[in-house]
Design a protein around this motif. Structure first.
Motif, PDB file in Angstrom:
ATOM      1  N   ARG A 179       0.836  -1.192   0.000  1.00 23.88           N
ATOM      2  CA  ARG A 179       0.000   0.000   0.000  1.00 23.88           C
ATOM      3  C   ARG A 179       0.876   1.250   0.000  1.00 23.88           C
ATOM      4  O   ARG A 179       2.048   1.213   0.304  1.00 23.88           O
ATOM      5  N   LEU A 180       0.244   2.362  -0.342  1.00 16.86           N
ATOM      6  CA  LEU A 180       0.930   3.636  -0.325  1.00 16.86           C
ATOM      7  C   LEU A 180       1.490   3.888   1.058  1.00 16.86           C
ATOM      8  O   LEU A 180       0.805   3.721   2.048  1.00 16.86           O
ATOM      9  N   ASN A 181       2.754   4.322   1.140  1.00 16.09           N
ATOM     10  CA  ASN A 181       3.353   4.510   2.433  1.00 16.09           C
ATOM     11  C   ASN A 181       4.340   5.669   2.436  1.00 16.09           C
ATOM     12  O   ASN A 181       5.016   5.917   1.458  1.00 16.09           O
ATOM     13  N   PRO A 182       4.437   6.377   3.566  1.00 11.74           N
ATOM     14  CA  PRO A 182       5.454   7.402   3.684  1.00 11.74           C
ATOM     15  C   PRO A 182       6.827   6.750   3.742  1.00 11.74           C
ATOM     16  O   PRO A 182       6.995   5.699   4.350  1.00 11.74           O
ATOM     17  N   ALA A 194       6.268   6.146  -1.693  1.00 19.69           N
ATOM     18  CA  ALA A 194       6.444   5.109  -2.704  1.00 19.69           C
ATOM     19  C   ALA A 194       5.204   4.257  -2.823  1.00 19.69           C
ATOM     20  O   ALA A 194       4.504   4.014  -1.840  1.00 19.69           O
ATOM     21  N   LEU A 195       4.948   3.814  -4.020  1.00 16.25           N
ATOM     22  CA  LEU A 195       3.824   2.918  -4.291  1.00 16.25           C
ATOM     23  C   LEU A 195       4.302   1.873  -5.286  1.00 16.25           C
ATOM     24  O   LEU A 195       4.670   2.201  -6.416  1.00 16.25           O
ATOM     25  N   VAL A 196       4.366   0.629  -4.858  1.00 20.33           N
ATOM     26  CA  VAL A 196       4.808  -0.439  -5.746  1.00 20.33           C
ATOM     27  C   VAL A 196       3.687  -0.768  -6.721  1.00 20.33           C
ATOM     28  O   VAL A 196       2.565  -1.067  -6.326  1.00 20.33           O
ATOM     29  N   THR A 203       6.584   5.511  -8.206  1.00 20.62           N
ATOM     30  CA  THR A 203       6.065   4.165  -8.361  1.00 20.62           C
ATOM     31  C   THR A 203       6.966   3.365  -9.294  1.00 20.62           C
ATOM     32  O   THR A 203       7.687   3.925 -10.124  1.00 20.62           O
ATOM     33  N   GLY A 204       6.946   2.068  -9.133  1.00 19.15           N
ATOM     34  CA  GLY A 204       7.752   1.160  -9.936  1.00 19.15           C
ATOM     35  C   GLY A 204       7.501  -0.265  -9.479  1.00 19.15           C
ATOM     36  O   GLY A 204       6.739  -0.502  -8.539  1.00 19.15           O
TER      37      GLY A 204
END
Length: 317
Positions: A9-12, A116-118, A82-83
């Protein structure tokens, strides 16, 4: 809770990749459509009056994506990179937070945090979840940089069916899915910037980069259509077309050319640079600067264009 992408999940950043999402921050200031034009003009004249915007940058773990994220962060944006690779994103995030000179780019002087967002640009079905995740945390997605890793080199009849299909998802359908999820929401808020990262090979085709030539040409055409759809609603859609850029991708292309010609990589590199009037490949930061300009309020009247950044190499008028 924001949707997960491959379980992440989206995270700082600064705390590593996590499986939880912080509560959404304060909403970004909305622009009333009735005052959209005057507000954009005011911001262009006095950029310091602009609200902090949120930018999502594809391929932000390295190369042009990383450089674009860095320039956007310096311009005062909240940046979400993202990546596909969790480890690469975590390392990139750490570097972005401190900057090359050791300054804390995530501090109050430079805007918001780096996160970051994988996710995989080549998976169109995941696009809506990516946009939902960013908006759940920040209230809006204002700048979308559609940057994907380059497809493998190869001549047009050497590329096999699977490579064509994979490239189609990566360079066209994935970016379009993200744009489909983000653009209507940008238009409803009266502000948005979408930047496709393409290639000068679109305007001056290179025979050994068939996938990039064909599919990025299609992405360029799609960007032009999108620019017309949303121009009256405070949203711009443009392309940045880099020439030779000193990235890992360029090294791979040079190695492939060296193998096919039986020469050394250094020789191929020198030959390639000799064909550039500037005499060298671009630094990724020079491409990032073009992206940051198109994402800015000052670029509010630049729409549906291709900004070529190639040291003068492209010969077409």
């Amino acid at each position: 809770m924001a949707p997960a992408i491959h379980g992440v999940r989206l995270n700082p950043l600064g705390t590593g990749i996590q499986h939880t999402v912080a509560e959404p921050g304060p909403p970004v200031r909305r622009t009333c459509p009735a005052h959209r034009e005057s507000g954009d003009q005011e911001t262009a004249i006095n950029p310091t009056s602009s609200p902090t915007r949120t930018a999502l940058v594809g391929g932000g773990g390295s190369g042009i994506g990383y450089a674009s994220a860095e320039r956007l962060l310096r311009a005062g944006h909240r940046v979400v990179i993202t990546g596909r690779r969790q480890d690469a994103l975590a390392g990139a995030a750490a570097r972005l937070r401190t900057g090359s000179a050791g300054a804390d780019l995530g501090s109050a002087g430079f805007g918001g945090t780096v996160e970051a967002l994988v996710g995989d640009m080549g998976e169109p079905a995941a696009a809506a979840a990516v946009v939902d995740g960013v908006e759940a945390r920040h209230g809006s997605l204002d700048v979308l940089v559609l940057n994907a890793s380059g497809p493998p080199p190869g001549r047009v009849l050497e590329v096999d069916e699977k490579q064509w299909h994979d490239g189609l998802d990566l360079l066209l359908l994935g970016p379009l899915a993200l744009a489909r999820a983000a653009l209507p929401r940008m238009a409803a808020r009266g502000f948005g910037r979408v930047v496709f990262i393409t290639s000068t090979a679109v305007r001056q085709p290179q025979p050994d980069l068939a996938l990039s030539v064909v599919l990025r040409s299609a992405a360029t055409a799609a960007a032009k259509l999108l620019a017309r759809e949303f121009a009256g609603q405070g949203v711009t859609v443009n392309c940045v077309a880099p020439g030779a850029t000193a990235t890992e991708r360029r090294r791979q292309i040079l190695e492939a050319r060296a193998r096919s010609t039986g020469t050394g990589v250094g020789e191929v590199d020198a030959e390639d640079a000799a064909g550039i009037p500037a005499g060298r490949a671009a630094a990724p930061q020079e491409i990032g600067a073009a992206v940051a300009f198109l994402a800015s309020a000052e670029a509010s009247y630049v729409n549906g264009t291709v900004l070529t950044v190639d040291g003068g190499r492209t010969e077409t008028v």
